[in-house]
Design a protein around this motif. Sequence first.
Motif, PDB file in Angstrom:
ATOM      1  N   VAL A 168       1.162  -1.025   0.010  1.00  0.00           N
ATOM      2  CA  VAL A 168      -0.039   0.030  -0.260  1.00  0.00           C
ATOM      3  C   VAL A 168       1.099   1.177  -0.473  1.00  0.00           C
ATOM      4  CG1 VAL A 168      -2.116   1.538   1.245  1.00  0.00           C
ATOM      5  CG2 VAL A 168      -1.933  -1.302   0.836  1.00  0.00           C
ATOM      6  N   ILE A 169       0.487   2.298  -0.712  1.00  0.00           N
ATOM      7  CA  ILE A 169       0.816   3.540  -1.120  1.00  0.00           C
ATOM      8  C   ILE A 169       0.214   4.288  -0.986  1.00  0.00           C
ATOM      9  CG2 ILE A 169       2.103   4.581  -2.424  1.00  0.00           C
ATOM     10  CD1 ILE A 169       2.252   2.562  -4.426  1.00  0.00           C
ATOM     11  N   THR A 170       0.977   5.672   0.405  1.00  0.00           N
ATOM     12  CA  THR A 170       0.134   6.702   0.013  1.00  0.00           C
ATOM     13  C   THR A 170       1.389   8.038   0.651  1.00  0.00           C
ATOM     14  OG1 THR A 170       1.174   6.665   3.078  1.00  0.00           O
ATOM     15  CG2 THR A 170      -0.918   5.403   2.229  1.00  0.00           C
ATOM     16  N   VAL A 171       0.679   8.613   0.194  1.00  0.00           N
ATOM     17  CA  VAL A 171       1.129  10.011  -0.157  1.00  0.00           C
ATOM     18  C   VAL A 171       0.251  11.081   0.989  1.00  0.00           C
ATOM     19  CG1 VAL A 171      -0.202  10.408  -2.037  1.00  0.00           C
ATOM     20  CG2 VAL A 171       2.229  11.792  -0.979  1.00  0.00           C
ATOM     21  N   ASN A 172       0.866  11.962   1.180  1.00  0.00           N
ATOM     22  CA  ASN A 172       0.543  13.159   2.374  1.00  0.00           C
ATOM     23  C   ASN A 172       1.623  14.475   3.152  1.00  0.00           C
ATOM     24  OD1 ASN A 172       1.330  12.514   5.291  1.00  0.00           O
ATOM     25  ND2 ASN A 172       0.079  10.630   5.121  1.00  0.00           N
ATOM     26  N   GLU A 173       0.494  15.225   2.728  1.00  0.00           N
ATOM     27  CA  GLU A 173       1.565  16.520   3.380  1.00  0.00           C
ATOM     28  C   GLU A 173       1.228  17.031   4.954  1.00  0.00           C
ATOM     29  OE1 GLU A 173       0.963  20.758   1.752  1.00  0.00           O
ATOM     30  OE2 GLU A 173      -0.554  19.320   0.729  1.00  0.00           O
ATOM     31  N   THR A 174       3.091  17.899   5.510  1.00  0.00           N
ATOM     32  CA  THR A 174       2.482  18.176   6.435  1.00  0.00           C
ATOM     33  C   THR A 174       2.654  19.370   6.298  1.00  0.00           C
ATOM     34  OG1 THR A 174       4.900  17.871   6.577  1.00  0.00           O
ATOM     35  CG2 THR A 174       3.464  16.499   7.872  1.00  0.00           C
ATOM     36  N   ALA A 175       2.943  20.773   7.322  1.00  0.00           N
ATOM     37  CA  ALA A 175       3.563  21.921   7.387  1.00  0.00           C
ATOM     38  C   ALA A 175       4.791  21.960   6.263  1.00  0.00           C
ATOM     39  CB  ALA A 175       3.422  22.780   8.311  1.00  0.00           C
ATOM     40  N   GLU A 176       5.547  21.244   6.368  1.00  0.00           N
ATOM     41  CA  GLU A 176       6.590  21.899   5.456  1.00  0.00           C
ATOM     42  C   GLU A 176       7.366  20.542   4.166  1.00  0.00           C
ATOM     43  OE1 GLU A 176       9.462  23.833   6.944  1.00  0.00           O
ATOM     44  OE2 GLU A 176       7.826  24.743   8.001  1.00  0.00           O
ATOM     45  N   SER A 181       4.504   7.035   2.014  1.00  0.00           N
ATOM     46  CA  SER A 181       4.987   5.171   2.658  1.00  0.00           C
ATOM     47  C   SER A 181       4.086   4.239   1.461  1.00  0.00           C
ATOM     48  CB  SER A 181       3.948   5.104   3.741  1.00  0.00           C
ATOM     49  OG  SER A 181       3.197   5.180   3.954  1.00  0.00           O
ATOM     50  N   VAL A 182       5.596   3.837   1.903  1.00  0.00           N
ATOM     51  CA  VAL A 182       5.152   2.512   1.247  1.00  0.00           C
ATOM     52  C   VAL A 182       5.250   1.101   2.703  1.00  0.00           C
ATOM     53  CG1 VAL A 182       6.251   0.683  -0.981  1.00  0.00           C
ATOM     54  CG2 VAL A 182       6.671   3.354  -0.733  1.00  0.00           C
ATOM     55  N   ARG A 183       4.179   0.056   2.456  1.00  0.00           N
ATOM     56  CA  ARG A 183       4.314  -0.708   3.290  1.00  0.00           C
ATOM     57  C   ARG A 183       3.721  -1.811   2.794  1.00  0.00           C
ATOM     58  NH1 ARG A 183      -1.086  -1.615   5.862  1.00  0.00           N
ATOM     59  NH2 ARG A 183      -2.224   0.020   5.173  1.00  0.00           N
ATOM     60  N   ASP A 184       4.022  -2.853   3.099  1.00  0.00           N
ATOM     61  CA  ASP A 184       3.784  -3.731   2.587  1.00  0.00           C
ATOM     62  C   ASP A 184       3.922  -5.087   3.800  1.00  0.00           C
ATOM     63  OD1 ASP A 184       6.941  -5.827   3.770  1.00  0.00           O
ATOM     64  OD2 ASP A 184       7.454  -4.937   2.446  1.00  0.00           O
ATOM     65  N   THR A 185       2.962  -6.560   3.466  1.00  0.00           N
ATOM     66  CA  THR A 185       2.648  -7.493   4.614  1.00  0.00           C
ATOM     67  C   THR A 185       3.524  -8.233   4.599  1.00  0.00           C
ATOM     68  OG1 THR A 185       0.813  -8.214   2.565  1.00  0.00           O
ATOM     69  CG2 THR A 185       0.716  -6.840   4.632  1.00  0.00           C
ATOM     70  N   GLY A 186       4.779  -8.116   3.870  1.00  0.00           N
ATOM     71  CA  GLY A 186       5.882  -9.288   3.413  1.00  0.00           C
ATOM     72  C   GLY A 186       6.951 -10.050   4.460  1.00  0.00           C
ATOM     73  N   ILE A 187       7.999 -10.444   4.274  1.00  0.00           N
ATOM     74  CA  ILE A 187       9.305 -11.284   4.898  1.00  0.00           C
ATOM     75  C   ILE A 187       9.335 -10.197   6.233  1.00  0.00           C
ATOM     76  CG2 ILE A 187       9.233 -12.552   3.043  1.00  0.00           C
ATOM     77  CD1 ILE A 187      11.637 -11.310   2.325  1.00  0.00           C
ATOM     78  N   GLY A 188       9.484  -8.808   5.560  1.00  0.00           N
ATOM     79  CA  GLY A 188       9.710  -8.499   6.958  1.00  0.00           C
ATOM     80  C   GLY A 188      11.125  -8.512   7.216  1.00  0.00           C
ATOM     81  N   ILE A 189      11.966  -7.567   8.032  1.00  0.00           N
ATOM     82  CA  ILE A 189      13.403  -7.818   8.396  1.00  0.00           C
ATOM     83  C   ILE A 189      13.612  -7.418   9.581  1.00  0.00           C
ATOM     84  CG2 ILE A 189      15.829  -5.621   8.172  1.00  0.00           C
ATOM     85  CD1 ILE A 189      14.431  -3.944   6.040  1.00  0.00           C
ATOM     86  N   PHE A 246       9.355   5.415   5.386  1.00  0.00           N
ATOM     87  CA  PHE A 246       8.960   6.866   5.245  1.00  0.00           C
ATOM     88  C   PHE A 246       9.919   7.164   4.531  1.00  0.00           C
ATOM     89  CE2 PHE A 246       6.897   4.016   8.400  1.00  0.00           C
ATOM     90  CZ  PHE A 246       5.563   4.484   8.863  1.00  0.00           C
ATOM     91  N   VAL A 247       9.308   8.331   4.046  1.00  0.00           N
ATOM     92  CA  VAL A 247      10.220   9.384   3.018  1.00  0.00           C
ATOM     93  C   VAL A 247       9.873  10.521   3.069  1.00  0.00           C
ATOM     94  CG1 VAL A 247      11.142  10.054   0.878  1.00  0.00           C
ATOM     95  CG2 VAL A 247      11.173   7.942   1.211  1.00  0.00           C
ATOM     96  N   THR A 248      10.187  11.399   3.323  1.00  0.00           N
ATOM     97  CA  THR A 248       9.741  12.481   3.308  1.00  0.00           C
ATOM     98  C   THR A 248      11.383  14.061   2.555  1.00  0.00           C
ATOM     99  OG1 THR A 248      10.702  13.574   5.275  1.00  0.00           O
ATOM    100  CG2 THR A 248       9.440  12.613   5.833  1.00  0.00           C
TER     101      THR A 248
END
Length: 253
Positions: A168-176, A181-189, A246-248
Amino acid sequence: MTDTPAAADAASLAKENEALKEDIAAKSDLISVSAHSLRTSLTSMKWILKMFLDGDFGALTGEQKSFMEKAFASDERMIRLVNEMLSINHAEDMLDTMNLVPVDTVKMLEEINFDFTGESYKRGIELIFLKPATNISPALADSEKTRVVFQNLIENAIKYSNKGDRVVITVNETAENVEVSVRDTGIGIAPADQPSIFQKSFRAENAQKQDSVGSGLGLYTTKRIVEKNNGTIRFESAPGTGTTFFVTLPKAK
Ligand code: ADP
């Protein structure tokens, strides 16, 4: 007095050398960024061709199938070639120049999402872009390199997931900032691997089992690009549960 001309020669040679170095860096930079995008497009085509070959859009005639097979084989050859280009051309080369411009991240993520539709479908992974209901301000970033960042994260999310998982990919904004975000339900780390994943050439054991051909350069390059863009990158992960990156990126003023 006698060594002045020699000194002048040396100075002009050094200057020329610097200019040549910059020229070479700019060229490798272009090769890396183009090769990344070429690979994503070629891979996208490969999976779409595979869908045709597997009869997902209906049965093919013998002749149609034979042409599709040729296109598929040719596409795979190109992917191998582009992979070679990427391995010869070092990731660092992408970091020398950043051309910061306003970037429409929503449009970019929609395009990338489309590029990965065929692959996720064939792997049985649900790929969802939660397009925001309201407009998102442009980010200030190097457009083509930011594309490489999102391509890497989405490619990994699919690669390190299994049939029935979800990305699932989301995008939103804050003041700055603009936040993706790119979320997966995969193998994990695994917790023990988490401190190393941005290191050059690092690949966790579960990742090597899942996909034997990775380079361990994707996240290293991704982090460097994001930071050169004055952004941040972090992740949360649990083995067997999945991973979210999460990337800003700063908003364009
Ligand atoms: P590569 O995918 O070529 O191995 P990357 O630099 O992109 O290299 O990633 C480094 C390592 O980080 C991977 O080998 C894997 O161990 C881990 N990793 C990255 N993304 C994910 C993810 N979404 N889920 C699980 N592990 C991941």
